[in-house]
Motif scaffolding. Structure first.
Motif, PDB file in Angstrom:
ATOM      1  N   ASP A  55      -3.127  37.867  12.501  1.00  0.00           N
ATOM      2  CA  ASP A  55      -4.085  36.762  12.579  1.00  0.00           C
ATOM      3  C   ASP A  55      -4.665  36.481  11.187  1.00  0.00           C
ATOM      4  O   ASP A  55      -4.663  35.341  10.697  1.00  0.00           O
ATOM      5  CB  ASP A  55      -5.174  37.173  13.574  1.00  0.00           C
ATOM      6  CG  ASP A  55      -6.180  36.085  13.835  1.00  0.00           C
ATOM      7  OD1 ASP A  55      -6.190  35.108  13.098  1.00  0.00           O
ATOM      8  OD2 ASP A  55      -6.964  36.234  14.784  1.00  0.00           O
ATOM      9  N   LEU A  56      -5.132  37.526  10.520  1.00  0.00           N
ATOM     10  CA  LEU A  56      -5.637  37.379   9.154  1.00  0.00           C
ATOM     11  C   LEU A  56      -4.519  36.964   8.201  1.00  0.00           C
ATOM     12  O   LEU A  56      -4.739  36.177   7.268  1.00  0.00           O
ATOM     13  CB  LEU A  56      -6.252  38.704   8.693  1.00  0.00           C
ATOM     14  CG  LEU A  56      -7.552  39.114   9.380  1.00  0.00           C
ATOM     15  CD1 LEU A  56      -7.884  40.575   9.097  1.00  0.00           C
ATOM     16  CD2 LEU A  56      -8.706  38.221   8.946  1.00  0.00           C
ATOM     17  N   GLY A 114      -3.959  33.300   8.095  1.00  0.00           N
ATOM     18  CA  GLY A 114      -4.978  32.628   7.296  1.00  0.00           C
ATOM     19  C   GLY A 114      -4.705  32.736   5.804  1.00  0.00           C
ATOM     20  O   GLY A 114      -4.892  31.775   5.046  1.00  0.00           O
ATOM     21  N   MET A 118      -2.068  28.101  13.540  1.00  0.00           N
ATOM     22  CA  MET A 118      -3.369  28.366  14.159  1.00  0.00           C
ATOM     23  C   MET A 118      -3.256  28.426  15.679  1.00  0.00           C
ATOM     24  O   MET A 118      -3.878  29.275  16.331  1.00  0.00           O
ATOM     25  CB  MET A 118      -4.382  27.307  13.722  1.00  0.00           C
ATOM     26  CG  MET A 118      -5.796  27.593  14.170  1.00  0.00           C
ATOM     27  SD  MET A 118      -7.029  26.513  13.399  1.00  0.00           S
ATOM     28  CE  MET A 118      -7.359  27.391  11.878  1.00  0.00           C
ATOM     29  N   TRP A 134      -7.130  35.471  19.267  1.00  0.00           N
ATOM     30  CA  TRP A 134      -7.790  36.033  18.089  1.00  0.00           C
ATOM     31  C   TRP A 134      -9.127  36.689  18.423  1.00  0.00           C
ATOM     32  O   TRP A 134      -9.455  37.756  17.876  1.00  0.00           O
ATOM     33  CB  TRP A 134      -7.996  34.954  17.024  1.00  0.00           C
ATOM     34  CG  TRP A 134      -9.064  33.952  17.358  1.00  0.00           C
ATOM     35  CD1 TRP A 134      -8.931  32.795  18.057  1.00  0.00           C
ATOM     36  CD2 TRP A 134     -10.454  34.030  17.011  1.00  0.00           C
ATOM     37  NE1 TRP A 134     -10.136  32.152  18.183  1.00  0.00           N
ATOM     38  CE2 TRP A 134     -11.086  32.885  17.540  1.00  0.00           C
ATOM     39  CE3 TRP A 134     -11.219  34.955  16.303  1.00  0.00           C
ATOM     40  CZ2 TRP A 134     -12.449  32.648  17.386  1.00  0.00           C
ATOM     41  CZ3 TRP A 134     -12.572  34.720  16.153  1.00  0.00           C
ATOM     42  CH2 TRP A 134     -13.178  33.578  16.687  1.00  0.00           C
ATOM     43  N   ARG A 191     -13.882  32.274   9.649  1.00  0.00           N
ATOM     44  CA  ARG A 191     -12.630  32.060  10.356  1.00  0.00           C
ATOM     45  C   ARG A 191     -12.880  31.588  11.787  1.00  0.00           C
ATOM     46  O   ARG A 191     -12.235  30.670  12.276  1.00  0.00           O
ATOM     47  CB  ARG A 191     -11.804  33.349  10.396  1.00  0.00           C
ATOM     48  CG  ARG A 191     -11.248  33.768   9.069  1.00  0.00           C
ATOM     49  CD  ARG A 191     -10.506  35.075   9.174  1.00  0.00           C
ATOM     50  NE  ARG A 191      -9.262  34.916   9.898  1.00  0.00           N
ATOM     51  CZ  ARG A 191      -9.056  35.311  11.147  1.00  0.00           C
ATOM     52  NH1 ARG A 191     -10.026  35.894  11.833  1.00  0.00           N
ATOM     53  NH2 ARG A 191      -7.887  35.139  11.718  1.00  0.00           N
ATOM     54  N   PHE A 200     -10.885  28.727   6.751  1.00  0.00           N
ATOM     55  CA  PHE A 200     -10.000  29.645   7.469  1.00  0.00           C
ATOM     56  C   PHE A 200      -9.232  30.535   6.493  1.00  0.00           C
ATOM     57  O   PHE A 200      -9.110  31.748   6.695  1.00  0.00           O
ATOM     58  CB  PHE A 200      -9.023  28.843   8.335  1.00  0.00           C
ATOM     59  CG  PHE A 200      -8.123  29.679   9.181  1.00  0.00           C
ATOM     60  CD1 PHE A 200      -8.628  30.478  10.191  1.00  0.00           C
ATOM     61  CD2 PHE A 200      -6.753  29.668   8.980  1.00  0.00           C
ATOM     62  CE1 PHE A 200      -7.792  31.257  10.989  1.00  0.00           C
ATOM     63  CE2 PHE A 200      -5.908  30.438   9.764  1.00  0.00           C
ATOM     64  CZ  PHE A 200      -6.430  31.232  10.765  1.00  0.00           C
ATOM     65  N   SER A 201      -8.733  29.940   5.422  1.00  0.00           N
ATOM     66  CA  SER A 201      -7.937  30.702   4.459  1.00  0.00           C
ATOM     67  C   SER A 201      -8.788  31.690   3.663  1.00  0.00           C
ATOM     68  O   SER A 201      -8.455  32.877   3.573  1.00  0.00           O
ATOM     69  CB  SER A 201      -7.241  29.733   3.500  1.00  0.00           C
ATOM     70  OG  SER A 201      -6.503  30.437   2.531  1.00  0.00           O
ATOM     71  N   GLY A 208     -11.802  32.784   4.377  1.00  0.00           N
ATOM     72  CA  GLY A 208     -12.384  33.783   5.264  1.00  0.00           C
ATOM     73  C   GLY A 208     -11.396  34.890   5.587  1.00  0.00           C
ATOM     74  O   GLY A 208     -11.745  36.077   5.581  1.00  0.00           O
ATOM     75  N   SER A 209     -10.139  34.524   5.838  1.00  0.00           N
ATOM     76  CA  SER A 209      -9.108  35.518   6.133  1.00  0.00           C
ATOM     77  C   SER A 209      -8.845  36.404   4.921  1.00  0.00           C
ATOM     78  O   SER A 209      -8.732  37.636   5.053  1.00  0.00           O
ATOM     79  CB  SER A 209      -7.813  34.809   6.554  1.00  0.00           C
ATOM     80  OG  SER A 209      -8.014  34.012   7.689  1.00  0.00           O
TER      81      SER A 209
END
Length: 336
Positions: A28-29, A32, A48, A55, A98, A122-123, A125-126
């Protein structure tokens, strides 16, 4: 005399929870982290949508591990929080960004500016959450400076050359999990892009794995003794990790879909077990074992009853969610 070693049972439960979080939230990470490099917006939608249904359930394991540590091993919190406060804060902040991005990105389909902003959220944060996790692991390997159960180091002691390397290593490893997950869940040009990206990521993971494996015994005497003082079964774990790396390469070359992802999970599993075996039974290295850090047996027993009741529901929910949302995710289709 206790019939069961409650501290040992709790250590196994928490270790299992952390392992499940790494295996299930890692891809999941990783998606991102790969987000900025995706071929187009349709590919990002597929990426996504492939994790949108699961997630939040994946992160249940992080809550379980964290709550279990507080309840069963309070000394861990009294040392880890002041020692790793900034790193843990960055990780949680990244996870929050995220989570918000999951919902608001899909609500910004017609607003390209907002959509780009949530793509970045999202990016970044991951990436930040993954780096912070790796850096925290690196500091755990190195150990903590304590006196009478109290951390006496500085706020930035967690950020060292070794922990920076482990942070980068986790980011690349999660990205590899992301590409192999995408191979499993996508098709067409998106799957071809994931196939193309997997081998270079695998080489990068191999290089960092080799550097960390050489460096780790040098930064921690206990690890040195475990790896070189007793020649035995411990060497099976890095050997199995290398075998999994080979399987990833072999299966990608033959355009397998499930095997690359399963082999990458195996890489993380055997690396995690290697870390556990190297540090056991230290939970706050280099001075405190799981028994030194344990809460009262009565507290452990009371909480254990609750966890053993909840755990089957968490496992059931996890299995059911992956089963319901199995199969390919196609452009224009998905959870949202």
């Amino acid at each position: 005399m206790e019939m069961f070693d409650l501290s040992l049972i709790w250590a196994l439960i928490i270790g299992f929870g952390i392992m499940m979080y790494v295996l299930m939230d890692g891809f999941d990470l990783g998606l991102g982290i790969l987000f900025p490099f995706a071929p187009d917006e349709d590919a990002r939608d597929v990426m996504m949508n492939s994790v949108a249904p699961v997630w939040d359930g994946n992160e249940t394991w992080l809550v379980l591990g964290g709550a279990g540590l507080l309840a069963a091993f309070p000394l861990v919190y009294s040392v880890f929080l002041p020692a790793l406060y900034i790193g843990v804060f960055l990780m949680l902040a990244g996870l929050v960004f995220r989570g918000v991005a999951f919902e608001l990105r899909f609500k910004s389909r017609r607003d390209r500016r907002n959509r780009r902003m949530w793509n970045r959220a999202f990016s970044w944060g991951s990436a930040i959450a993954a780096f912070a996790q790796g850096a925290v692991v690196g500091k755990y390997i190195q150990g903590f400076e304590t006196q009478n159960g109290v951390f006496v180091g500085g706020a930035f002691d967690w950020l060292t050359p070794f922990s920076i390397l482990t942070g980068i290593g986790i980011m690349i490893g999660y990205a590899l999990l992301g590409t192999t997950w995408l191979i499993l869940k996508s098709e067409g040009y998106i799957q071809a892009w994931a196939y193309k990206l997997t081998p270079p990521l695998l080489v990068a993971v191999l290089v960092i794995f080799a550097i960390i494996s050489i460096w780790t015994p040098l930064v921690n005497p206990l690890v040195w003794d475990r790896w070189f003082g007793i020649i035995g079964i411990i060497w099976i774990l890095p050997a199995l990790t290398l075998l999994c790396m080979f399987v990833v390469y072999w299966s990608v070359k033959r355009r397998r879909e499930l095997m690359p992802f399963m082999a990458t999970l195996g890489m993380f599993l055997f690396t995690y077990l290697g870390l556990v075996v190297s540090k056991w039974p230290m939970i706050v290295p280099p001075d405190y074992t799981i028994w030194d850090a344990a809460s009262a047996p009565e507290s452990q027993l009371f909480l254990l009853i609750g966890v053993l009741f909840v755990l089957p529901f968490v496992l059931g929910y996890t299995f059911w969610s992956y089963w319901v949302f199995r199969g390919k995710v196609r452009v224009g289709e998905g959870y949202h």
